[in-house]
Design a protein around this motif. Structure first.
Motif, PDB file in Angstrom:
ATOM      1  N   ALA A  40       0.967  -0.997   0.043  1.00 54.63           N
ATOM      2  CA  ALA A  40       0.083  -0.029  -0.008  1.00 54.63           C
ATOM      3  C   ALA A  40       0.945   1.295  -0.073  1.00 54.63           C
ATOM      4  O   ALA A  40       0.580   2.282  -0.618  1.00 54.63           O
ATOM      5  CB  ALA A  40      -0.968  -0.125   1.234  1.00 54.63           C
ATOM      6  N   VAL A  41       1.964   1.313   0.658  1.00 48.21           N
ATOM      7  CA  VAL A  41       2.943   2.524   1.040  1.00 48.21           C
ATOM      8  C   VAL A  41       3.610   2.456  -0.343  1.00 48.21           C
ATOM      9  O   VAL A  41       3.648   3.793  -0.892  1.00 48.21           O
ATOM     10  CB  VAL A  41       3.774   2.356   1.962  1.00 48.21           C
ATOM     11  N   GLY A  44       0.693   1.384  -3.772  1.00 47.87           N
ATOM     12  CA  GLY A  44      -0.835   1.491  -3.536  1.00 47.87           C
ATOM     13  C   GLY A  44      -1.671   0.321  -3.862  1.00 47.87           C
ATOM     14  O   GLY A  44      -1.186  -0.756  -4.586  1.00 47.87           O
ATOM     15  N   ASN A  45      -2.808   0.250  -3.558  1.00 49.53           N
ATOM     16  CA  ASN A  45      -3.820  -0.804  -3.527  1.00 49.53           C
ATOM     17  C   ASN A  45      -4.620  -0.803  -4.621  1.00 49.53           C
ATOM     18  O   ASN A  45      -5.577   0.249  -4.715  1.00 49.53           O
ATOM     19  CB  ASN A  45      -4.597  -1.015  -2.233  1.00 49.53           C
ATOM     20  N   GLU A  48      -8.657  -1.289  -3.794  1.00 47.67           N
ATOM     21  CA  GLU A  48      -8.923  -0.936  -2.498  1.00 47.67           C
ATOM     22  C   GLU A  48     -10.487  -0.526  -2.507  1.00 47.67           C
ATOM     23  O   GLU A  48     -11.143  -0.817  -1.560  1.00 47.67           O
ATOM     24  CB  GLU A  48      -8.213   0.665  -2.181  1.00 47.67           C
ATOM     25  N   SER A 276      -3.102  -4.089   3.368  1.00 46.37           N
ATOM     26  CA  SER A 276      -3.318  -3.174   2.202  1.00 46.37           C
ATOM     27  C   SER A 276      -3.990  -2.013   2.119  1.00 46.37           C
ATOM     28  O   SER A 276      -3.985  -1.072   1.139  1.00 46.37           O
ATOM     29  CB  SER A 276      -3.345  -4.133   0.831  1.00 46.37           C
ATOM     30  N   SER A 279      -2.611   2.819   4.625  1.00 43.48           N
ATOM     31  CA  SER A 279      -1.714   3.776   4.038  1.00 43.48           C
ATOM     32  C   SER A 279      -1.065   4.756   4.782  1.00 43.48           C
ATOM     33  O   SER A 279      -1.803   5.072   5.872  1.00 43.48           O
ATOM     34  CB  SER A 279      -2.474   4.578   2.682  1.00 43.48           C
TER      35      SER A 279
END
Length: 313
Positions: A40-41, A44-45, A48, A276, A279
């Motif tokens: 996620a960092v 990115g997901n 989401e 995930s 963030s």
């Protein structure tokens, strides 16, 4: 345009590959959560928006699957050993949360959500109580973000502390069920410690989750909410059915080990999904006062329950 499309496709492929890896025994529960967070960092997901609706369903299915690894006498014994501690911890945290929230001058709905999430079962309690007290969207998001963040921390630090203090499987399972907010992290931490700890933690935690019902009813009177409905965690009933099937039907017992392996894989995947959704942007929204209340309540319930277990269990 093609480059952007390729980038999105690459992110989806990486996400799916990591999800598949988390289904294998080579990845533990904390590592699955960490993989999701790192993804996620840095990338990115890509899923989401659609993922949130599947997280709770997958968790519930995995918990029911773990029920096939329990016998009725084991479940009753675990529930009995954790009953007094469960009742004490819930009411103490709710009362303490009320006064600490007033001291910090937090909005009442936010303070109540954090207290309920800490006292009962994290995100499930927050989701159940929100329609009753009617907080705004930001307050709900903030409470959930804090609870899931502390859950993530607990998943990593509880097992080492348990080994450091030489806690038995029974002691550690009970400590997880009382001291960690959300069911996913409770089961994840206990599963890393051992199978006996996992059985006890799952049973006590789900018994604790049933306290959503009386606490929700009490909340209606406190906030004078008319026409509100109590959200009952029905999947706990399926968990009990799984225990009964495993206890009284021999052919189910023959399949129980395979079902529990699949359930543990499902739990790891759930933790990857949860990771995930965490963030840095989400973490930045957490203010000092709500974080201070959450950490204070969490340290109180963690140390208090641990001292009780070490002295009376």
């Amino acid at each position: 345009m093609k480059s952007l499309l390729f980038h999105e496709t690459s992110k989806k492929i990486i996400f799916i590959l990591l999800a598949v890896v988390c289904l294998t025994p080579i990845v533990s529960s904390p590592v699955a959560l960490l993989l999701g967070f790192v993804l996620a960092v840095f990338l990115g997901n890509p899923f989401e928006k659609s993922l949130h609706q599947y997280i709770h369903l997958l968790l519930q299915i995995s918990i029911v699957g773990l029920g096939f690894g329990l016998k009725l006498d084991e479940a009753l014994e675990a529930g009995k050993s954790g009953f007094i501690l469960t009742v004490m911890s819930i009411f103490t945290v709710m009362i303490l949360g009320y006064f600490a929230g007033k001291f910090l001058k937090l909005e009442r709905p936010l303070s109540y959500l954090i207290s309920a999430g800490t006292a009962i079962c994290g995100g499930s309690a927050i989701a159940a109580i929100s329609p009753i007290i009617k907080p705004n969207t930001k307050q709900i998001s903030l409470a959930l973000a804090i609870v899931f963040t502390l859950n993530s921390v607990a998943l990593f630090i509880y097992p080492p502390i348990g080994h450091l203090l030489h806690l038995t499987q029974e002691q550690f399972g009970l400590w997880c069920a009382i001291g960690i907010h959300d069911t996913s992290s409770v089961v994840g931490a206990a599963g890393k410690y051992g199978n006996e700890a996992l059985k006890i933690a799952t049973t006590v935690k789900l018994a604790r989750a049933l306290w959503i019902i009386p606490v929700s009813v009490i909340t209606m009177f406190i906030f004078k909410s008319k026409g509100s409905k109590v959200k009952i965690p029905w999947f706990i009933g399926y968990f009990i059915v799984a225990i009964l099937l495993n206890t009284y039907f021999p052919f189910v017992g023959e399949l129980s080990s395979s079902i529990t392996v699949l359930a543990k894989s499902g739990l790891n995947l759930t933790l990857f999904f949860i990771g995930s959704t965490l963030s840095l942007q989400t973490l930045r929204t957490i203010g000092f006062k709500p974080l201070a209340l959450s950490v204070f309540l969490w340290i109180f319930i963690s140390t208090g329950s641990l001292l009780y277990i070490l002295n009376f269990n």
